[in-house]
Design a protein around this motif. Structure first.
Motif, PDB file in Angstrom:
ATOM      1  N   ASN A 187      78.893  -9.649 117.224  1.00 51.54           N
ATOM      2  CA  ASN A 187      78.513  -8.275 117.591  1.00 51.54           C
ATOM      3  C   ASN A 187      77.011  -8.165 117.869  1.00 51.54           C
ATOM      4  O   ASN A 187      76.589  -7.496 118.793  1.00 51.54           O
ATOM      5  CB  ASN A 187      78.860  -7.293 116.466  1.00 51.54           C
ATOM      6  N   ARG A 188      76.223  -8.845 117.026  1.00 55.81           N
ATOM      7  CA  ARG A 188      74.768  -8.700 117.176  1.00 55.81           C
ATOM      8  C   ARG A 188      74.199  -9.585 118.281  1.00 55.81           C
ATOM      9  O   ARG A 188      73.190  -9.251 118.883  1.00 55.81           O
ATOM     10  CB  ARG A 188      74.068  -8.990 115.840  1.00 55.81           C
ATOM     11  N   TRP A 189      74.826 -10.759 118.551  1.00 52.68           N
ATOM     12  CA  TRP A 189      74.221 -11.705 119.511  1.00 52.68           C
ATOM     13  C   TRP A 189      74.775 -11.604 120.929  1.00 52.68           C
ATOM     14  O   TRP A 189      74.199 -12.152 121.862  1.00 52.68           O
ATOM     15  CB  TRP A 189      74.367 -13.153 118.982  1.00 52.68           C
ATOM     16  N   TRP A 190      75.908 -10.912 121.102  1.00 56.78           N
ATOM     17  CA  TRP A 190      76.530 -10.889 122.433  1.00 56.78           C
ATOM     18  C   TRP A 190      75.607 -10.292 123.516  1.00 56.78           C
ATOM     19  O   TRP A 190      75.279 -10.939 124.507  1.00 56.78           O
ATOM     20  CB  TRP A 190      77.863 -10.125 122.402  1.00 56.78           C
ATOM     21  N   TRP A 191      75.173  -9.052 123.279  1.00 57.94           N
ATOM     22  CA  TRP A 191      74.389  -8.392 124.340  1.00 57.94           C
ATOM     23  C   TRP A 191      73.038  -9.072 124.572  1.00 57.94           C
ATOM     24  O   TRP A 191      72.666  -9.330 125.731  1.00 57.94           O
ATOM     25  CB  TRP A 191      74.253  -6.889 124.049  1.00 57.94           C
ATOM     26  N   PRO A 192      72.291  -9.408 123.502  1.00 58.74           N
ATOM     27  CA  PRO A 192      71.037 -10.144 123.758  1.00 58.74           C
ATOM     28  C   PRO A 192      71.276 -11.454 124.513  1.00 58.74           C
ATOM     29  O   PRO A 192      70.445 -11.854 125.334  1.00 58.74           O
ATOM     30  CB  PRO A 192      70.489 -10.403 122.343  1.00 58.74           C
ATOM     31  N   SER A 193      72.446 -12.102 124.272  1.00 63.04           N
ATOM     32  CA  SER A 193      72.703 -13.378 124.974  1.00 63.04           C
ATOM     33  C   SER A 193      72.888 -13.155 126.471  1.00 63.04           C
ATOM     34  O   SER A 193      72.399 -13.942 127.284  1.00 63.04           O
ATOM     35  CB  SER A 193      73.951 -14.080 124.426  1.00 63.04           C
TER      36      SER A 193
END
Ligand code: FAQ
Length: 316
Positions: A187-193
């Motif tokens: 949830n936390r790393w998807w969008w920044p990735s």
């Protein structure tokens, strides 16, 4: 004269002939490469920090050894890339000075915190996965030293990606609590990735020229789409849900549609206001300052050795 040289240069690029350090090149080509390669090098070095945070807390020896090796590889990638950039006429010290003053950028992704062990899985799977998608085409980039450095970098990135995916697989097949940790990390790393690929093509000022010079082989949006397309099935195998309600297979396009990226967040992070920007930069500046005596000792030793070698040559 200048026009002729530029035309010849473009012809070489069009014929897939690599440009080498001593070849004539337009000043803007040199500057663009220096910018991209040095930013890439800085990203590798700053990128050691979020994972370095978990080396002492890895859950077992096997995980610790693999994570140590991965973080050490990132240092190596930084070194090859600084060396490739130095062939364009800027010293490593100058590049580092630009990083430390905040003038040079590094990837937005490394300004997010690593809160749990599952973040080591998510970084390897998603961040290294995105890095591979972006960097495999760079093995064919038009500048010889950059292209050659990328061959080894990509081989190592592929180990990194598997290392991360295996952590995610273990957690997602574990207890309910472990699975929840894996989901939270996704949830936390998807969008920044998916922000790592840079702005949309119509907002990317460097893309058109970099594509013409074959520095970049695919546009930011093309690479982002490829990454989303391959990652969805990997998430399904893990039994985890990508946090995007608009993510849907589009039969007509033959690709997944996905939701709108929060570009305000991206711009804030790139401008230095992300969750960890200040901490990351401080860690690098502190390391540079604390390393002064090492650099001085290395120079003093090299001078002493050179003097000793000179004396023995004279004596012979
Ligand atoms: N973060 O016109 P474009 C890794 C900037 S290494 C921050 O599209 P371009 C391994 C961009 O610099 C990750 N800034 O620019 C690892 C430009 O600003 P400028 C790094 C970004 O260069 C894994 C402005 O926005 N990879 O992950 C970002 O044509 C795990 C306009 O953008 C590379 O560096 C961003 N995400 O395309 C390590 C790969 N995106 O310079 C440790 C090589 C854009 O004009 C642990 N680089 N900007 O002031 C590239 O492929 C390209 O430089 C792009 C950007 C695609 C990143």
């Amino acid at each position: 004269m200048e026009i002729n040289l530029e035309e010849q240069f473009q012809e070489k690029i069009d014929q897939e002939i690599k440009i080498e350090p001593r070849d004539w090149m337009p000043e803007k080509y040199r500057k663009t490469l220096l910018r991209q390669i040095s930013q890439h090098a800085h990203s590798e070095i700053v990128g050691m920090l979020p994972e370095g945070n978990w080396i002492t807390r890895a859950p077992n020896l096997r995980r610790k050894v693999a994570l140590l090796a991965k973080v050490q590889d990132e240092a190596g990638h930084g070194l090859y890339l600084y060396s490739a950039a130095e062939t364009l006429g800027m010293s490593r010290d100058e590049m580092l000075a630009e990083l430390h003053s905040g003038k040079a950028k590094y990837s937005s992704i490394f300004n997010y915190p690593t809160l749990t062990w599952a973040d080591m899985g998510a970084i390897g799977w998603l961040v290294d996965g995105a890095a591979i998608m972006n960097q495999v085409p760079l093995c064919r980039t038009s500048y010889g030293p950059y292209a050659r450095a990328m061959v080894r970098v990509c081989k190592e990135e592929s180990f990194h990606q598997r290392q991360g995916y295996e952590i995610m697989l273990t957690l997602s097949k574990g207890t309910a609590e472990q699975k929840a940790l894996a989901q939270d990390a996704l949830n936390r790393w998807w969008w920044p990735s998916i922000m790592m690929f840079g702005p949309n093509d119509d907002k990317s000022p460097n893309s058109a020229q970099s594509m013409k010079w074959k520095i970049k082989r695919f546009s930011n949006d093309e690479l982002r789409q490829k990454f989303v397309d391959v990652t969805v099935s990997q998430a399904e195998i893990l039994g985890l849900t990508i946090p995007d309600k608009d993510l849907k297979w589009n039969e007509a396009r033959g690709h997944y549609d996905f939701g709108t990226i929060n570009w305000d967040e991206f711009n804030e992070v790139v401008a230095g206001n992300g969750p960890c920007n200040k901490q990351r930069l401080k860690a690098r500046v502190d390391a540079w300052e604390k390393g002064t005596w090492v650099r001085e000792a290395a120079i003093a030793f090299a001078e002493k050795r050179a003097k000793r070698n000179n004396n023995s040559t004279e004596a012979a």
